[in-house]
Scaffold this motif. Structure first.
Motif, PDB file in Angstrom:
ATOM      1  N   LEU A 141     -37.109  60.413 -13.935  1.00  0.00           N
ATOM      2  CA  LEU A 141     -38.420  59.762 -13.959  1.00  0.00           C
ATOM      3  C   LEU A 141     -38.335  58.296 -13.557  1.00  0.00           C
ATOM      4  N   TRP A 142     -37.148  57.695 -13.727  1.00  0.00           N
ATOM      5  CA  TRP A 142     -36.982  56.303 -13.321  1.00  0.00           C
ATOM      6  C   TRP A 142     -37.117  56.133 -11.812  1.00  0.00           C
ATOM      7  N   ALA A 143     -36.883  57.197 -11.048  1.00  0.00           N
ATOM      8  CA  ALA A 143     -37.043  57.123  -9.594  1.00  0.00           C
ATOM      9  C   ALA A 143     -38.497  56.901  -9.197  1.00  0.00           C
ATOM     10  N   LEU A 144     -39.424  57.171 -10.109  1.00  0.00           N
ATOM     11  CA  LEU A 144     -40.850  56.957  -9.844  1.00  0.00           C
ATOM     12  C   LEU A 144     -41.335  55.625 -10.403  1.00  0.00           C
ATOM     13  N   ILE A 145     -40.436  54.854 -11.008  1.00  0.00           N
ATOM     14  CA  ILE A 145     -40.798  53.548 -11.577  1.00  0.00           C
ATOM     15  C   ILE A 145     -40.094  52.409 -10.852  1.00  0.00           C
ATOM     16  N   VAL A 146     -38.777  52.545 -10.677  1.00  0.00           N
ATOM     17  CA  VAL A 146     -37.970  51.444 -10.124  1.00  0.00           C
ATOM     18  C   VAL A 146     -38.472  50.975  -8.753  1.00  0.00           C
ATOM     19  N   PRO A 147     -38.802  51.866  -7.790  1.00  0.00           N
ATOM     20  CA  PRO A 147     -39.233  51.363  -6.471  1.00  0.00           C
ATOM     21  C   PRO A 147     -40.553  50.595  -6.497  1.00  0.00           C
ATOM     22  N   PHE A 148     -41.315  50.707  -7.591  1.00  0.00           N
ATOM     23  CA  PHE A 148     -42.646  50.100  -7.629  1.00  0.00           C
ATOM     24  C   PHE A 148     -42.769  49.023  -8.712  1.00  0.00           C
ATOM     25  N   LEU A 149     -41.625  48.478  -9.119  1.00  0.00           N
ATOM     26  CA  LEU A 149     -41.653  47.465 -10.177  1.00  0.00           C
ATOM     27  C   LEU A 149     -42.385  46.204  -9.745  1.00  0.00           C
ATOM     28  N   GLY A 206     -51.936  53.602  -9.376  1.00  0.00           N
ATOM     29  CA  GLY A 206     -50.866  53.946  -8.439  1.00  0.00           C
ATOM     30  C   GLY A 206     -49.818  54.848  -9.062  1.00  0.00           C
ATOM     31  N   TYR A 207     -49.385  54.523 -10.285  1.00  0.00           N
ATOM     32  CA  TYR A 207     -48.404  55.371 -10.969  1.00  0.00           C
ATOM     33  C   TYR A 207     -48.992  56.740 -11.294  1.00  0.00           C
ATOM     34  N   TRP A 208     -50.232  56.760 -11.751  1.00  0.00           N
ATOM     35  CA  TRP A 208     -50.850  58.023 -12.153  1.00  0.00           C
ATOM     36  C   TRP A 208     -51.025  58.966 -10.966  1.00  0.00           C
ATOM     37  N   ASN A 209     -51.390  58.429  -9.815  1.00  0.00           N
ATOM     38  CA  ASN A 209     -51.687  59.266  -8.649  1.00  0.00           C
ATOM     39  C   ASN A 209     -50.495  59.501  -7.736  1.00  0.00           C
ATOM     40  N   ASN A 210     -49.340  58.962  -8.077  1.00  0.00           N
ATOM     41  CA  ASN A 210     -48.185  59.070  -7.182  1.00  0.00           C
ATOM     42  C   ASN A 210     -47.739  60.529  -7.034  1.00  0.00           C
ATOM     43  N   TYR A 211     -47.891  61.047  -5.854  1.00  0.00           N
ATOM     44  CA  TYR A 211     -47.475  62.425  -5.572  1.00  0.00           C
ATOM     45  C   TYR A 211     -46.287  62.477  -4.608  1.00  0.00           C
ATOM     46  N   PHE A 212     -46.365  61.676  -3.547  1.00  0.00           N
ATOM     47  CA  PHE A 212     -45.373  61.783  -2.480  1.00  0.00           C
ATOM     48  C   PHE A 212     -43.955  61.538  -2.987  1.00  0.00           C
ATOM     49  N   HIS A 213     -43.762  60.439  -3.723  1.00  0.00           N
ATOM     50  CA  HIS A 213     -42.425  60.115  -4.207  1.00  0.00           C
ATOM     51  C   HIS A 213     -41.963  61.103  -5.291  1.00  0.00           C
ATOM     52  N   ALA A 214     -42.908  61.612  -6.068  1.00  0.00           N
ATOM     53  CA  ALA A 214     -42.539  62.628  -7.052  1.00  0.00           C
ATOM     54  C   ALA A 214     -42.039  63.889  -6.352  1.00  0.00           C
ATOM     55  N   ARG A 215     -42.676  64.263  -5.263  1.00  0.00           N
ATOM     56  CA  ARG A 215     -42.237  65.426  -4.495  1.00  0.00           C
ATOM     57  C   ARG A 215     -40.876  65.178  -3.859  1.00  0.00           C
ATOM     58  N   MET A 216     -40.608  63.922  -3.490  1.00  0.00           N
ATOM     59  CA  MET A 216     -39.364  63.602  -2.802  1.00  0.00           C
ATOM     60  C   MET A 216     -38.187  63.475  -3.763  1.00  0.00           C
ATOM     61  N   PHE A 217     -38.419  62.951  -4.966  1.00  0.00           N
ATOM     62  CA  PHE A 217     -37.310  62.635  -5.867  1.00  0.00           C
ATOM     63  C   PHE A 217     -37.125  63.632  -7.011  1.00  0.00           C
ATOM     64  N   ILE A 218     -38.171  64.383  -7.367  1.00  0.00           N
ATOM     65  CA  ILE A 218     -38.105  65.255  -8.550  1.00  0.00           C
ATOM     66  C   ILE A 218     -37.958  66.706  -8.111  1.00  0.00           C
ATOM     67  N   SER A 219     -36.998  67.402  -8.736  1.00  0.00           N
ATOM     68  CA  SER A 219     -36.778  68.813  -8.426  1.00  0.00           C
ATOM     69  C   SER A 219     -36.845  69.710  -9.662  1.00  0.00           C
ATOM     70  N   SER A 220     -36.545  69.178 -10.843  1.00  0.00           N
ATOM     71  CA  SER A 220     -36.556  69.989 -12.066  1.00  0.00           C
ATOM     72  C   SER A 220     -37.987  70.256 -12.520  1.00  0.00           C
ATOM     73  N   GLN A 227     -49.328  65.318 -10.911  1.00  0.00           N
ATOM     74  CA  GLN A 227     -49.750  65.541  -9.524  1.00  0.00           C
ATOM     75  C   GLN A 227     -48.964  66.680  -8.880  1.00  0.00           C
ATOM     76  N   LEU A 228     -47.677  66.782  -9.193  1.00  0.00           N
ATOM     77  CA  LEU A 228     -46.896  67.914  -8.690  1.00  0.00           C
ATOM     78  C   LEU A 228     -47.395  69.226  -9.275  1.00  0.00           C
ATOM     79  N   TYR A 229     -47.700  69.207 -10.556  1.00  0.00           N
ATOM     80  CA  TYR A 229     -48.219  70.409 -11.219  1.00  0.00           C
ATOM     81  C   TYR A 229     -49.540  70.839 -10.584  1.00  0.00           C
ATOM     82  N   LEU A 230     -50.428  69.879 -10.329  1.00  0.00           N
ATOM     83  CA  LEU A 230     -51.711  70.188  -9.707  1.00  0.00           C
ATOM     84  C   LEU A 230     -51.509  70.755  -8.307  1.00  0.00           C
ATOM     85  N   ASN A 231     -50.626  70.152  -7.548  1.00  0.00           N
ATOM     86  CA  ASN A 231     -50.380  70.625  -6.192  1.00  0.00           C
ATOM     87  C   ASN A 231     -49.845  72.059  -6.202  1.00  0.00           C
TER      88      ASN A 231
END
Length: 291
Positions: A141-149, A206-220, A227-231
């Motif tokens: 989950l840190w992969a969805l926070i660190v790039p946008f600090l 921005g954090y709430w709606n972030n889909y692209f980076h979640a799709r790129m970094f999260i696999s589990s 947003q991944l769940y909705l997609n």
């Protein structure tokens, strides 16, 4: 004495009201449609006869959505990312904006140039993925926070706002023995409340709606965001039907389940925004006056 409105002024105001009303309707009608579908009878949903008013009012879709463990897991992940990400982003942004707002900072122009350069030129997807892999943050989950600090635009807006604050207040605090940290958190930040509230909203959305980076970094699956769940729910009708029991399949339609999930995912932002709305326009306008 108030100036009397001319015919041209009245026409201009009427056109403005018409355009704003039309824009507001275009914004709210899709939300009302999703809400109506999520509250309608399955037969009306499957027949595609629901507009902006529910037909055959029911709450079965929400009962089904709220009973799913995956929904709660993704909701929890998104809330954690949004809360911690927004808090850390605001901290880093303020700590960068405050010294850059001071003319006495050595290398100030060079540092500002670096921020602007990095805002205009983005390294790309592959370098971002490689950096997260080197840091060991893939599938974290840190992969969805660190790039946008720190968002450069948000930092520049806060910096501009701070530059407009009276210097005499900080000078008085220094004479009373207050240090830079005390001045920043006890004096400067309370005066920056409008722009801070606006930037907090920017970061949170921005954090709430972030889909692209979640799709790129999260696999589990257990680390999926909302947003991944909705997609996955929207594009995979087969998976949705497989998750349903026979009773659910007979009483609920996939379209209604999707609508209920989408509205439940949107509700926190809809509830959060009105509390910051009064600061939003003020913070953006005042913070953008100076460059």
């Amino acid at each position: 004495m108030l100036k009397r409105k001319t015919k041209a002024d009245r026409i201009f105001l009427a056109l403005n009201y018409m355009i704003l009303t039309l824009t507001g309707l275009l914004t709210i009608i899709p939300i009302l449609h999703i809400l109506a579908v999520s509250l309608s009878d399955s037969r009306a949903v499957m027949a595609n006869t629901v507009s902006i008013f529910p037909k055959g009012f029911q709450l079965e879709y929400y009962k089904y959505v709220l009973s799913k463990h995956d929904f709660y897991t993704s909701y929890r992940n998104t809330i954690l990312i949004t809360v911690f990400g927004t808090a850390l982003s605001m901290l880093f942004t303020v700590l960068a904006a405050y010294p850059l707002s001071k003319p006495w900072l050595r290398g100030r122009k060079f540092l500002l140039m670096l921020f602007v350069f990095s805002m205009i030129f983005y390294g790309g997807i592959v370098p971002s993925y490689m950096l997260m892999k080197v840091l060991g943050l893939i599938d974290s989950l840190w992969a969805l926070i660190v790039p946008f600090l720190l968002a450069q635009f948000n930092m520049l807006v806060i910096k501009s706002y701070m530059e407009g604050l009276p210097v005499s207040i900080e000078e008085s605090a220094e004479m009373d023995g207050a240090g830079p940290t005390r001045i920043l958190f006890s004096i400067v930040l309370p005066m920056c409340l409008p722009v801070l509230a606006s930037m907090t909203l920017f970061y949170a959305v921005g954090y709430w709606n972030n889909y692209f980076h979640a799709r790129m970094f999260i696999s589990s699956p257990e680390k999926r965001t909302l947003q991944l769940y909705l997609n996955d729910l929207i594009i995979s009708a087969t998976q949705l039907q497989n998750d349903m029991t026979v009773e659910d399949f007979l009483n609920l339609s996939p379209g209604g389940v999707r609508a209920a999930t989408i509205f439940a995912a949107t509700l926190p932002i809809l509830l959060f925004y009105p509390y910051l709305q009064k600061y939003f326009v003020t913070g953006i306008t005042i913070g953008s006056v100076k460059g």
